[in-house]
Design a protein around this motif. Structure first.
Motif, short mmCIF file in Angstrom:
data_model
loop_
_atom_site.label_atom_id
_atom_site.label_comp_id
_atom_site.label_asym_id
_atom_site.label_seq_id
_atom_site.Cartn_x
_atom_site.Cartn_y
_atom_site.Cartn_z
N THR A 270 0.86 -1.15 0.06
CA THR A 270 -0.05 -0.04 0.01
C THR A 270 0.90 1.37 0.02
O THR A 270 1.44 1.53 0.68
CB THR A 270 -0.78 0.04 1.33
OG1 THR A 270 -1.99 -1.15 1.32
CG2 THR A 270 -1.61 1.36 1.39
N ASN A 271 0.82 1.98 -0.84
CA ASN A 271 1.31 3.35 -0.91
C ASN A 271 0.50 4.30 -0.02
O ASN A 271 1.02 5.44 0.35
CB ASN A 271 1.29 3.93 -2.40
CG ASN A 271 2.10 3.22 -3.36
OD1 ASN A 271 1.53 2.12 -4.11
ND2 ASN A 271 3.54 3.15 -3.15
N LEU A 272 -0.94 4.31 -0.08
CA LEU A 272 -1.56 5.36 0.82
C LEU A 272 -2.63 4.68 1.08
O LEU A 272 -3.66 3.72 0.45
CB LEU A 272 -1.99 6.37 -0.40
CG LEU A 272 -3.20 7.53 0.23
CD1 LEU A 272 -2.57 8.24 1.48
CD2 LEU A 272 -3.53 8.47 -0.65
N TYR A 273 -3.07 4.82 2.65
CA TYR A 273 -4.13 4.01 3.15
C TYR A 273 -5.09 5.19 3.19
O TYR A 273 -4.72 6.47 3.76
CB TYR A 273 -3.95 3.32 4.39
CG TYR A 273 -5.13 2.79 5.14
CD1 TYR A 273 -5.47 1.38 4.63
CD2 TYR A 273 -6.04 3.40 6.06
CE1 TYR A 273 -6.67 0.94 5.19
CE2 TYR A 273 -7.06 2.87 6.64
CZ TYR A 273 -7.60 1.62 6.01
OH TYR A 273 -8.84 1.01 6.40
N ILE A 274 -6.73 5.10 3.20
CA ILE A 274 -7.55 5.78 3.10
C ILE A 274 -8.63 5.07 4.06
O ILE A 274 -9.19 4.11 3.74
CB ILE A 274 -8.32 6.39 1.89
CG1 ILE A 274 -7.14 7.14 0.97
CG2 ILE A 274 -9.24 7.44 2.18
CD1 ILE A 274 -7.58 7.61 -0.17
N GLY A 275 -9.16 5.87 5.07
CA GLY A 275 -10.23 5.08 5.97
C GLY A 275 -10.49 5.79 7.33
O GLY A 275 -10.38 6.98 7.48
N MET A 276 -11.43 5.13 8.03
CA MET A 276 -11.85 5.65 9.21
C MET A 276 -11.85 4.67 10.37
O MET A 276 -11.49 3.41 10.19
CB MET A 276 -13.35 6.19 9.25
CG MET A 276 -14.30 5.26 8.81
SD MET A 276 -15.94 5.56 8.83
CE MET A 276 -16.17 6.94 7.55
N GLY A 277 -11.98 4.94 11.66
CA GLY A 277 -12.05 4.15 12.83
C GLY A 277 -10.77 3.41 13.03
O GLY A 277 -9.62 4.04 12.86
N VAL A 293 -10.77 9.65 7.19
CA VAL A 293 -12.21 9.95 6.63
C VAL A 293 -12.99 10.59 7.75
O VAL A 293 -13.29 9.75 8.80
CB VAL A 293 -12.99 8.91 5.91
CG1 VAL A 293 -14.32 9.15 5.44
CG2 VAL A 293 -11.94 8.43 4.85
N ASP A 294 -13.75 11.72 7.57
CA ASP A 294 -14.81 12.21 8.51
C ASP A 294 -16.25 11.45 8.14
O ASP A 294 -16.70 11.73 6.97
CB ASP A 294 -14.70 13.71 8.29
CG ASP A 294 -16.22 14.30 9.13
OD1 ASP A 294 -16.13 14.15 10.49
OD2 ASP A 294 -17.07 15.03 8.60
N PRO A 295 -16.51 10.83 9.10
CA PRO A 295 -17.77 9.92 8.81
C PRO A 295 -19.14 10.86 8.55
O PRO A 295 -20.16 10.52 8.01
CB PRO A 295 -18.04 9.10 9.98
CG PRO A 295 -17.23 9.74 11.17
CD PRO A 295 -16.13 10.59 10.42
N PHE A 296 -19.18 12.09 9.02
CA PHE A 296 -20.22 12.97 8.80
C PHE A 296 -20.39 13.65 7.23
O PHE A 296 -21.57 13.72 6.83
CB PHE A 296 -20.53 14.06 9.94
CG PHE A 296 -20.56 13.55 11.30
CD1 PHE A 296 -21.45 12.41 11.56
CD2 PHE A 296 -20.21 14.28 12.45
CE1 PHE A 296 -21.57 11.93 12.75
CE2 PHE A 296 -20.27 13.93 13.78
CZ PHE A 296 -21.24 12.69 13.74
N SER A 297 -19.10 14.00 6.88
CA SER A 297 -19.31 14.64 5.48
C SER A 297 -18.54 13.89 4.27
O SER A 297 -18.78 14.22 3.25
CB SER A 297 -18.25 16.02 5.78
OG SER A 297 -16.97 15.50 5.96
N ASN A 298 -17.97 12.56 4.74
CA ASN A 298 -17.52 11.77 3.86
C ASN A 298 -16.22 12.45 2.99
O ASN A 298 -16.04 12.17 1.84
CB ASN A 298 -18.51 11.20 2.87
CG ASN A 298 -19.46 10.30 3.51
OD1 ASN A 298 -18.86 9.34 4.23
ND2 ASN A 298 -20.73 10.52 3.48
#
Length: 420
Positions: A270-277, A293-298
């Motif tokens: 992985t070069n870049l991870y994008i996620g939440m939690g 990732v902001d879960p309210f605004s995506n």
């Protein structure tokens, strides 16, 4: 110290569920006694609890408000729980929203031990419905957030002031859970840039991520972009159709399904991870540049460790930007990735490493605060009053069938362009 944990259903494999399992294993290894009480536990988590000799109680009725049950049934269930946990003297309870915290409060009154409510999510209207209960906990520092923004968000919903009561405990992760497994995905490291996300595929941000990466792939001819999506869920079919629509010579999307445990090889490519939690923290522990990732605004408030030190929330919405903004930036300045990975790892070590979190946990629950809110448990909203009537009419199984049917219908009736 001996702790009772009232949990939500441990039916799906996810960040909150993994947290509970990690927590009880950590406590057991540190000579605590723990019991887990939940409406449901799947076989995967049952095996882990049994292997670690951790007792648990399962009762489906804990998945609804105590108010839904007839008074006699409610009393019988509380008697049953009290009897089943009587094998030792308990010091405190950790409970989670929504219904577990209500049942836990009733048991805490019986056992005369404190019930600390640990909020694993900021979503939902429960702060409005149960603001008397939550406000009492807040004012006595018995309401605990899972990151620095949890209590401010919940307090705002219930119209409360925080003062100095923003008590939060970061969710720790175990990097050693991620092992080499000879897992392979065919990647051309010289000519491809890999973006990975791990999520239950009912998370709205996945749609935006696919669309914005597709937009970048049409703008940037090199390197070829590869999006790896790990997980499964309600919108999996729709996400796959969307990805197929956007795939091109400069973009391919790979769906792996759920990977449990997570393979170390996934993060190595992985070069870049994008996620939440909690996956954000896992990625940081694996020394990946991690975009939150902001879960309210995506949208994203930025890189973990650099722009935010919690899962993704920000108190300044002007900082939120589209994923494509950050992806374009690192594609043009790949030297930034190394800096972001180092900063993310340092943030993990200082704020999310297991021993540091456990030390803070001990400090929070060490005070014996016998403050009870039994009456506030029975104060429910009009919607819940109607649900209570339905429950009494058709019983638990009938109520759950109707509830699941309505949830599915609600999702299906959404505008086709906005199925997410």
């Amino acid at each position: 110290m001996n702790i009772v944990i009232f949990s939500n259903e441990l039916e799906v494999v996810g960040g909150a569920e993994d947290y509970i399992i990690r927590k009880v294993i950590t406590l057991i290894k540190n000579n605590y006694k723990v019991i887990v009480i939940a409406p449901a536990i799947n076989d995967f988590y049952k095996k882990i609890l049994i292997y670690n000799d951790i007792p648990f109680i399962i009762n489906e009725k804990l998945g609804v408000s105590p108010k839904y049950l007839w008074k006699k049934d409610r009393r019988n269930l509380l008697n049953q729980i009290e009897k089943e946990i009587s094998f030792c003297k308990w010091d405190c309870i950790e409970s989670h929203q929504v219904y577990p915290m209500l049942w836990a409060e009733l048991i805490s009154v019986r056992l005369k031990i404190p019930n600390y409510i640990y909020l694993l999510s900021e979503a939902g209207n429960y702060p409005v419905y149960y603001k008397k209960l939550l406000n009492t906990k807040l004012n006595n520092k018995m309401l605990i957030g899972c990151n620095s923004m949890t209590i401010p968000i919940v307090a705002k919903k219930m119209g409360a002031t925080i003062d100095d009561n923003n008590v939060f405990l970061n969710i720790s992760v175990f990097p050693d859970e991620i092992k080499n497994q000879n897992y392979t995905i065919d990647i051309d490291k010289e000519n491809e840039f890999v973006i990975t996300t791990i999520a239950r595929l009912d998370k709205y941000y996945v749609r935006y991520l696919i669309e914005e990466i597709a937009q970048v792939s049409r703008t940037e001819s090199k390197p070829r972009l590869v999006l790896i999506i790990v997980g499964s869920g309600f919108y999996e079919t729709e996400f796959k159709k969307l990805a197929q629509k956007h795939e091109s010579e400069n973009l391919r999307v790979i769906f792996t399904g759920t990977l449990k445990p997570l393979p170390k090889e996934l993060f190595q490519i992985t070069n870049l991870y994008i996620g939440m939690g909690t996956t954000v923290v896992l990625s940081a522990a694996m020394k990946c540049p991690t975009l939150t990732v902001d879960p309210f605004s995506n949208k994203s408030p930025g890189f973990f460790g650099e722009h935010t030190s919690n899962f993704a929330f920000t108190d300044d919405t002007s900082k939120l930007k589209n994923f494509s903004h950050y992806i374009m930036d690192v594609l043009k300045n790949e030297n930034k990735l190394q800096s972001y990975s180092e900063i993310a790892f340092k943030c993990f070590q200082s704020q999310f490493e297991n021993e540091a979190v456990l030390k803070k946990y001990k400090q929070i629950i060490s005070e014996n605060k016998n403050i009870f809110c039994e009456k506030n448990v029975y104060s429910i909203s009009l919607v819940e009053q109607l649900q209570s009537v339905l429950y009494k009419l058709v019983g638990f199984s009938g109520y759950m069938k109707v509830k699941k049917y309505l949830i599915i219908k609600k999702r299906m009736l959404l505008n086709r362009d906005n199925w997410y």
